[in-house]
Every structure is written in structure tokens, then in C-alpha cells.
Design a protein around this motif. Structure first.
Motif, PDB file in Angstrom:
ATOM      1  N   ALA A 186       0.821  -1.218   0.000  1.00  0.00           N
ATOM      2  CA  ALA A 186       0.000   0.000   0.000  1.00  0.00           C
ATOM      3  C   ALA A 186       0.853   1.266   0.000  1.00  0.00           C
ATOM      4  CB  ALA A 186      -0.935  -0.006   1.198  1.00  0.00           C
ATOM      5  N   ARG A 190       1.905   3.421  -3.101  1.00  0.00           N
ATOM      6  CA  ARG A 190       0.960   4.322  -3.760  1.00  0.00           C
ATOM      7  C   ARG A 190       1.246   5.786  -3.430  1.00  0.00           C
ATOM      8  NH1 ARG A 190      -3.263   1.592  -1.861  1.00  0.00           N
ATOM      9  NH2 ARG A 190      -3.840  -0.058  -3.296  1.00  0.00           N
ATOM     10  N   ASP A 249      -9.828   5.862  -6.541  1.00  0.00           N
ATOM     11  CA  ASP A 249      -8.486   6.440  -6.488  1.00  0.00           C
ATOM     12  C   ASP A 249      -8.036   6.792  -7.910  1.00  0.00           C
ATOM     13  OD1 ASP A 249      -5.877   7.157  -6.025  1.00  0.00           O
ATOM     14  OD2 ASP A 249      -5.508   5.523  -4.585  1.00  0.00           O
ATOM     15  N   ASP A 262      -5.283   4.600  -9.011  1.00  0.00           N
ATOM     16  CA  ASP A 262      -5.512   3.147  -8.970  1.00  0.00           C
ATOM     17  C   ASP A 262      -7.013   2.871  -8.897  1.00  0.00           C
ATOM     18  OD1 ASP A 262      -5.646   0.458  -8.546  1.00  0.00           O
ATOM     19  OD2 ASP A 262      -4.366   0.427  -6.761  1.00  0.00           O
ATOM     20  N   GLY A 310      -8.822   0.473  -8.994  1.00  0.00           N
ATOM     21  CA  GLY A 310      -9.297  -0.700  -8.279  1.00  0.00           C
ATOM     22  C   GLY A 310      -9.442  -0.462  -6.796  1.00  0.00           C
ATOM     23  N   ARG A 311      -9.174   0.781  -6.354  1.00  0.00           N
ATOM     24  CA  ARG A 311      -9.164   1.071  -4.927  1.00  0.00           C
ATOM     25  C   ARG A 311     -10.173   2.152  -4.578  1.00  0.00           C
ATOM     26  NH1 ARG A 311      -5.907   4.997  -1.949  1.00  0.00           N
ATOM     27  NH2 ARG A 311      -6.091   4.426   0.246  1.00  0.00           N
ATOM     28  N   ASN A 312     -10.894   1.955  -3.454  1.00  0.00           N
ATOM     29  CA  ASN A 312     -11.777   2.980  -2.919  1.00  0.00           C
ATOM     30  C   ASN A 312     -11.016   3.755  -1.851  1.00  0.00           C
ATOM     31  OD1 ASN A 312     -13.785   4.572  -1.870  1.00  0.00           O
ATOM     32  ND2 ASN A 312     -14.905   2.892  -0.868  1.00  0.00           N
ATOM     33  N   VAL A 313     -10.759   5.049  -2.115  1.00  0.00           N
ATOM     34  CA  VAL A 313     -10.003   5.877  -1.159  1.00  0.00           C
ATOM     35  C   VAL A 313     -10.735   5.946   0.180  1.00  0.00           C
ATOM     36  CG1 VAL A 313      -8.918   8.126  -0.777  1.00  0.00           C
ATOM     37  CG2 VAL A 313      -9.094   7.214  -3.097  1.00  0.00           C
ATOM     38  N   ALA A 337     -12.343   3.562   1.661  1.00  0.00           N
ATOM     39  CA  ALA A 337     -12.618   2.186   2.105  1.00  0.00           C
ATOM     40  C   ALA A 337     -12.710   2.069   3.630  1.00  0.00           C
ATOM     41  CB  ALA A 337     -11.542   1.239   1.581  1.00  0.00           C
TER      42      ALA A 337
END
Lengths: 488, 488
Positions: A158, A161, A259, A262, A264-267, A269
Motif C-alpha cells: 500500500a 501508492r 483512487d 488506482d 481498483g481502490r476505494n479511497v 474504504a
């Protein structure tokens, strides 16, 4: 004349609301200026941070050379972007390594560099991989080794990023937008939803920056949040052609912020439903009546033992506390485990027929799980409901018909359900809690281990015994007088 | 060899079940013959009933002539159709008047004829309109004036339908079918669902006849009921082209049997969900294991006060009884009113936060409403849930924020709901009951009037004081040892 009279009050109402709204916006602008003047670091403070950060970066790069390592330092986070609040005194220095290096080597060399930079005042932390905490010039410094990954969708950890976030945000933030970020962060702080650590489960600084970029100003973020619904989607770079696609990826998250580096990512989350709703309500209330209180964290009064005893009595509920030694893990592991354990206990109590009215967790060197039941004793009789009409009930009937626990049945109630009435195994909550604490099913791993070594249950006013710890007293005071922080 | 071994147990199982089923059907036929021989009236009994009925009809027609009234008698019901059980000793004689007569005249003349026929042994009853009960030759006789309506869809009173039912059924029943009706009626009796009066809320004799006509035999009715689902539709004369149409007309009824003489009426309108489900379960259990018990009503043992005390204690619940003088109305008015009053009390308790585990009503000269709560004391704290996230909460917050009853809030819980915790008005059930019995909202009219004149509340073991009444003791014994009648 009559007509004019009839319309007059309506007109007045419209005018009244319009006037109030205009006054609100003027008042809001005055207020926001005042807030900004208090939270924005002064030129001198900025210079000092710049100097410390510069010195650290230089030192990192020197050490890399000294140790003959191909790596370099990078300032990231709010310090790098000029979005730090005066109250925040963090400097994040990332040490970037080439992608081809093995993870083992990266950790080994990364730590060696960080240790040398930090000197003696340091603490080694183990998150997804290890990093070093130190202090310098009055700032808390994190020295974090990571990979310099070219494609952020292919990060190895992580932390890789962060350099990408750094580049994305700093290339887009103007000086005016930086002020707006500060206002939003301070609003989050004041309303108690700032911080994406797993204890807080709120909004991260990066999330505040993205929201400001998305909507353009603090006021516009609040104006938008006022209408947010569960499953709200924000997709800055339009990575998904339709909103539903993004929502399907994160079906349980109350807020989905894709994001930009990225998709595929939920900021958001880490954001809990509770904090999401709190922020929406805060926005609604702030728009209705702007106030300085939304920007200043509430400091609830610490109650005296007498007051605590009085309030527990007044509630007329059964409060249980389970206390044990806090396992030696980082907060981001501890709090999810405490929550998981709390939920497991609540499920057991619910299965046994009890209703948990409210609950809470607290930890420093001791950990406490608080469970408040509306009642602690159930009747001995317990209704066992059979299958629906069209499902064979033979097994159900056979099982209960000859049971020694049977009190009545089988019979069919007013709602057409097939029922047996049987004796309950436990009618009191405490033995169920004790049993659950022996079984430790679905507990957090380290918490389970700690509980297996010993725990205490306190009930009702007995909980005051735990108030020898002042921090716990604070927590319990807040629990008993709980309210949204902007209601003073 | 291995293969044969592997399949052998399966074959055995199949065979086993097939054999069991065949044995069941043989057993069932033997059983049904035995039941029929016990419940079917003998030739002598039939002759006696025929004589009494014939004499009554003759007398009615004579009296009509004597009083110079244009009317005539008609034998209706099970006595007329040869579908009466040996245990049933009812003769229903209807006195048919021309449609053009005014209602007032019909009642006046009808009663005059009936009184003269009945002689001194008589009781005047007031249902939808008045009729006379008497006894003759060991039979209970009803003498009911009604209109001789040519189109049964245009009846003036429910009783006007009976002559049409009489014609419909008697023209279709064969001697074999009559036996099947007897079996079904006895099965309904044994399983406790026979009788369409508003105390029983079960199946009427007419309904049993229609079901037998529909499916062709007792066994086929049971076989069909085995699969019945809520909202089952039976439409003998195909009055509705699609099932859904009939269901829409009676959306709340568990069973819809369209009256062949009046498609706007559900013959099973009085059937409760409880009795519907009981009959379906009885059919399922009977098919699984036919037994004589399904045809013999259960006579539960009457408990001693000591046993009652023991069971109440063992249940560990809070039972309340409300007793008052039974209002002087017919059972078909009394029981719906008692049920309505019970439901009103349950709703009040539920609103206050209590859960009613079970309940019951009983009446002879005294009426009793029984309410069994899982607990009788609630915590003082009471959660008030605010509107959902997108609804303005200003009024909700204002209302509770300054309330003297406030304990905590506003806050947002784990589920994102806005909450206040306030003090409860009443934490005990008894004052709520007393208050509800003073307000008498949504009570049955005559019951409310009786309660207004005085009532008693007994709690827990105190209820034994009501056991001076033997019938109540029977009711309470059955309540405490409740089970489906075919589980002995």
C-alpha cells in the motif's frame, strides 16, 4: 386587498428564507476566514517545516550514497503539498527503491538507511512492512521505505501508492485550493470524522484533498455532502463509464471515491457508516446554521464517579464491561480485532435472546469492551419456531416432542407458525458472556489470545472500579453523555 | 458385485418407502371404515330425525295457514342432506317468505309462526335478524324466518342464502359422497377446526361439503390440503376466469372458497390463519401416519392449582389476566369484541416496548383476557430513532434536544441512524395496562362498556384466584399445556 393579504405571509416567508440564506452565506464567509486564520500555518512555521524536511531529504540521499544503495528520498503527504494544519506536525519521508529489488532486500536496506537517518530517537513500526518513526525539530517524522513503481496499479504494498498520490495532488492543487483543503480537514476534525486509521474509520487527508479537487471549494463539498446518499460514487478520472459499475465493486462501502491513480481502490474504504452519516448530518446542520463549533473538537467533561453512578442508575440498563490486557499489536490491528470481538459477543447475546442497546470499545494498556443490554434476565420459556407451512416439519417436531426442555407444543399461533415452547438454557446474560469468552468463536486473533490468559467482567455500577484509569473515565463519561460534537 | 452392493441400500430405501406408503393406504382405509361406523347415524337414528323434522315442517305449514300467512317451511343444513354426524343433533327449519314483504313484517310474522311452533320451550336469538331456538325429540331445533330470494346474489340477509345452499348441495351429493363428508367433518372436529362461529373461526359444515364435492373424497381433500398454501383458491363453478381475480377480492383470507350460489362471497371467510395452518399440518401428519386420534377431540387434563402454580413459575414469564363481567350479547358478537380488545391491549404494550409472548381469551358469565409478557419491566432508557439520512432532522432534534427526558444524543449509531436516548414514561407493564383500560381505544364496543363498569387485573400466580371457576381452570390448563390435539 384580500388577495394581497393572503399572499403577503407567503411572500414574507420566501423573503425571510432568502434573507436568512444570504445572511448565512455572508456569515459563513466571515467564519471561514476566521477559521483559516487560526488553522493555516504562518510563514515562519512553513519555513521551519521546509528546513527540517529539506535537511531530512538531504540526509536520506547522503546515507544512500554512504551505504552505496540505489535509492532516493521523497517528501510526501500534507507537508509536501502545503495542506497541513497548524495542529498537524508530521513529516513523511519515503525512501524509494527500484522495483527489481527483492522485498527482503528492500526492508533490510530501507531500515538500515532509516535507522541511520533517525539516529537514536527512533521507534520501529510494523505495518504491512516496517518503517521508522522519529522526531526532529518539533515534528513527528515517518521514514518509510517503498518501491518506486511506475504503474500504480501494480504496487507491491500500500505504501508504494503514496508517491503517486503525491504527484497527482501536488500537480493539481493551487494556493487557493490548499486553503479549502485546510478548512475541510479542520471541519472533519471538529466533527470527529478525521483520520483513516482503523480506530477512527474516518476521512484521510488524501480523501479531503480529492473531495476539494472534485467540488472546487470547502463550501461546495459541504453543499454536495448535504445530499449524499448511501453508496455515493465519486470518480475523479472517470475510470468507470457508469456509476453502477464502481458501486458494484464496493457494495458495502457508504462512500466510494475511486483512487485516480488506482481505479481498483476505494479511497474511502476505511470510512464507517457511522462516520459517513455523521459527516452528512454535520454538513446539513452547518448549512442551516454555520458555527465555529463545527471546527473545534468537543472536549467532553470528565464525570465524577458519583455522576457516573447516577447516570448508570438512571439508564436502568444492564451494562457489562469485559476487560483484559491489550495485546501487543499496532493500533490498526488492535481496533479491528476489538470490534470483531465485540460483534462476536453481541451476536452470541442476540442468539440467546438479548438485545444490545449500545456498545463500545476502549484501549490503552488495558482493553475494555462495553456491552449495554436493555435487560439481563429473560423468561425461562423460549419459543422455537418451526419451518413454514409447505416445509416438512417432521424432524422439527420429533426433535422437540420428546425433549426434556419442552414446556408446551407443538401448536400453531395466531400467525399460523408452528411452535414449541421450550425451557431456555440460560436466562441470564452473564453466564452466556462467560461461555462466549471461553469459546472465543469469531474473536480477533490476538485479542482471543489475551482473553484466554485472563479477563474481568464488571456489571452495572461495578464498572466504576475501572475508573482508576483516567483515560477510561474519559471514555465512559463520553459514552454516558454521548452526543454529536457540534451539539454542545 | 460391488455395484450391486452399493445400490442395494438405495433400492431398499425406495422399496421401504413404497411399502410403507402402501401399508399407510391400507391402514388408512381400515381406519376410515372404523371411523365411519362410529360417526354415521344408524338407520334408526335417521328415521327418528326424519320423523321429527317432518313433524316440524308440517307444523310450520299448518301454522302459516292458521295465521293466514303466505309462507312455507324448508328443512336445510346437514339434517336435510344426510351429512349430520351422530354427535350433531341439530335440525334447521327455515320459514320462507316472499321477497316483496317488508323486513319488519317478516320479522313480526316469522317470529309469530316460530313461537307457535316452538311452544313453551324456546329461546329467542338475535343474530342479523331474530330467530327461535327450541328442543324437540332430543334435537336442537332452530326456526329461522328468511326471504325466498330467487337470485342468491340479491339476498337481504345472510340466512336467505341457506335455501340456495340446500338446493346446490343436495342435488350433487351421492350416498358415497355423504360418507366422505362425515369423515371430513369428524376429522375437522378431532383436529379442533370445526365450526364457523366467530369463537371457533374454523370450517363450516357447508364448507366441508363443498371441499368433498370439489376433490371427490375425504382422502383426496386431505391429499390436496397437504399442499395448500396461503391464499389457496377453490372456485367450484369457475365464477372467475383466473385465480388471481378471486384472490384479489379476499386478499387477507388464507383460504378462498368461492360460494357457488354467490360468487361475491368467500365460504371460508370466517377461517382464521391459525385454523387454516392447523388443518394443513393435520393433513400432512395424517398422511404420514394415519391414526384414530385425528378423529377424536382431545380432552386435556384439568390441572390442580398446585400444578398451575408450578407451570406459571416454570415459564418465568409475566402473565396478566384482565377479568370483567361478560356483556350480554350473542357469542358471535362477544368473541370478535374480546379479540379486538385483546389486540388493542397488545398494541399498546408493544408500543410501550413490551413483547407479548402468548395471549388468550375466555368467557362464560365472566370474561378473561390473558396476556403473557416475556418481561414486565423495561430499562428506563429508550432510543428514539430520527428520520433517515436524506430527510430533514431539524424538528426531530429540536423536539428532543431540550427535553427534560433526554439522557443522551443526538448521536449516530453503528447503523448510521440518528438517535436520542430519552427516559421512558412507563417502565412497568401494569400501569400501561391500567392506562389502556381507562382509555379503551379500539376496544370492542360492548366489552368496553363492561370494562368501564369495573375490571380486575391479576398477575402471575394470582391468576389462580380465578380458578374457582372450573371452566376457566380448564381453559388455563389447556393454555399452559397447549399442543395440537392429535399430539397426545
Amino acid at each position: 386587498m384580500v388577495k394581497s393579504r393572503l399572499t403577503f405571509p407567503q411572500e414574507k416567508t420566501k423573503l425571510f428564507y432568502l434573507r436568512r440564506q444570504i445572511l448565512n452565506w455572508i456569515e459563513m464567509d466571515v467564519l471561514l476566514k476566521k477559521v483559516l486564520s487560526e488553522v493555516k500555518p504562518s510563514k515562519a512555521e512553513k519555513t521551519r517545516l521546509g528546513k527540517v524536511a529539506g535537511k531530512l531529504l538531504q540526509r536520506v540521499n547522503e546515507v544512500c550514497k554512504e551505504l552505496d544503495v540505489y535509492a532516493h528520498g521523497m517528501l510526501v503527504g500534507s507537508a509536501a503539498r502545503g495542506t497541513w494544519l497548524r495542529s498537524e506536525r508530521d513529516i513523511d519521508i519515503f525512501i524509494l527503491f527500484p522495483e527489481r529489488l527483492s522485498r527482503k532486500k528492500l526492508e533490510e536496506k530501507g531500515l538500515a538507511i532509516a535507522r541511520k537517518v533517525a539516529g537514536k530517537v527512533r521507534k520501529e513500526q510494523f505495518a504491512e512492512h516496517p518503517y521508522i518513526k522519529t522526531r526532529m525539530g518539533g515534528f513527528d517524522v515517518d521514514l518509510v521505505p517503498c518501491y518506486d513503481v511506475s504503474n500504480p496499479a501494480q504496487i507491491k504494498s500500500a505504501v508504494d501508492r503514496s508517491p503517486h498520490h503525491q504527484r497527482y495532488i501536488s500537480s493539481r492543487l493551487t494556493s487557493e485550493l490548499r486553503d479549502q483543503v485546510l478548512l475541510l480537514k479542520q471541519f472533519m476534525m471538529g466533527t470527529g470524522v478525521y483520520g483513516s486509521d482503523l480506530k477512527t474509520q474516518g476521512f484521510s487527508g488524501y480523501l479531503c484533498e480529492l473531495l476539494t479537487l472534485q467540488y472546487g471549494s470547502f463550501k461546495r463539498v459541504i453543499g454536495a455532502a448535504n445530499h449524499w446518499e448511501l453508496g455515493e460514487v465519486i470518480d475523479p478520472e472517470k475510470a468507470y463509464s457508469i456509476e453502477g459499475e464502481a458501486r458494484e465493486l464496493f457494495p458495502k462501502d457508504p462512500l466510494i471515491v475511486i483512487d485516480p491513480v488506482d481505479p481498483g481502490r476505494n479511497v474511502a474504504a476505511a470510512l464507517s457508516l457511522q462516520n459517513f452519516a455523521t459527516f452528512v448530518r454535520a454538513s446539513q446542520d452547518f448549512l442551516r446554521k454555520p458555527d465555529f463549533r463545527f471546527f473545534t473538537p468537543r472536549k467532553p467533561r470528565v464525570l465524577t464517579p458519583q455522576e457516573i453512578r447516577g447516570l448508570i442508575k438512571k439508564r436502568g440498563t444492564k451494562i457489562f464491561s469485559i476487560s483484559f490486557t491489550t495485546p501487543d499489536v499496532v493500533p490498526d490491528m488492535l481496533y479491528p480485532q476489538l470490534l470483531k470481538t465485540k460483534r462476536a459477543l453481541m451476536a452470541q447475546l442476540k442468539d440467546a435472546g438479548f438485545r444490545v442497546l449500545r456498545s463500545g470499545i476502549w484501549a490503552n494498556n488495558k482493553s475494555v469492551i462495553l456491552l449495554e443490554l436493555s435487560i439481563s434476565k429473560l423468561p425461562n420459556v423460549h419459543a422455537r419456531v418451526g419451518p413454514p407451512l409447505q416445509v416438512d416439519a417432521d424432524d422439527f417436531v420429533k426433535k422437540h416432542l420428546t425433549s426434556r426442555r419442552k414446556l408446551a407444543g407443538p401448536f400453531i399461533d395466531d400467525d399460523g407458525r408452528l411452535l414449541f415452547e421450550v425451557e431456555r438454557g440460560y436466562t441470564e446474560a452473564k453466564p452466556i458472556l462467560k461461555w462466549a469468552l471461553t469459546q472465543r468463536v469469531a474473536f480477533g486473533k490476538h485479542v482471543a489470545r489475551s482473553i484466554s490468559k485472563g479477563y474481568m467482567i464488571h456489571e452495572g455500577e461495578e464498572i466504576i472500579k475501572l475508573c482508576k484509569n483516567k483515560e477510561f473515565t474519559k471514555f465512559l463519561s463520553e459514552y454516558l453523555t454521548l452526543r454529536l460534537p457540534w451539539y454542545r
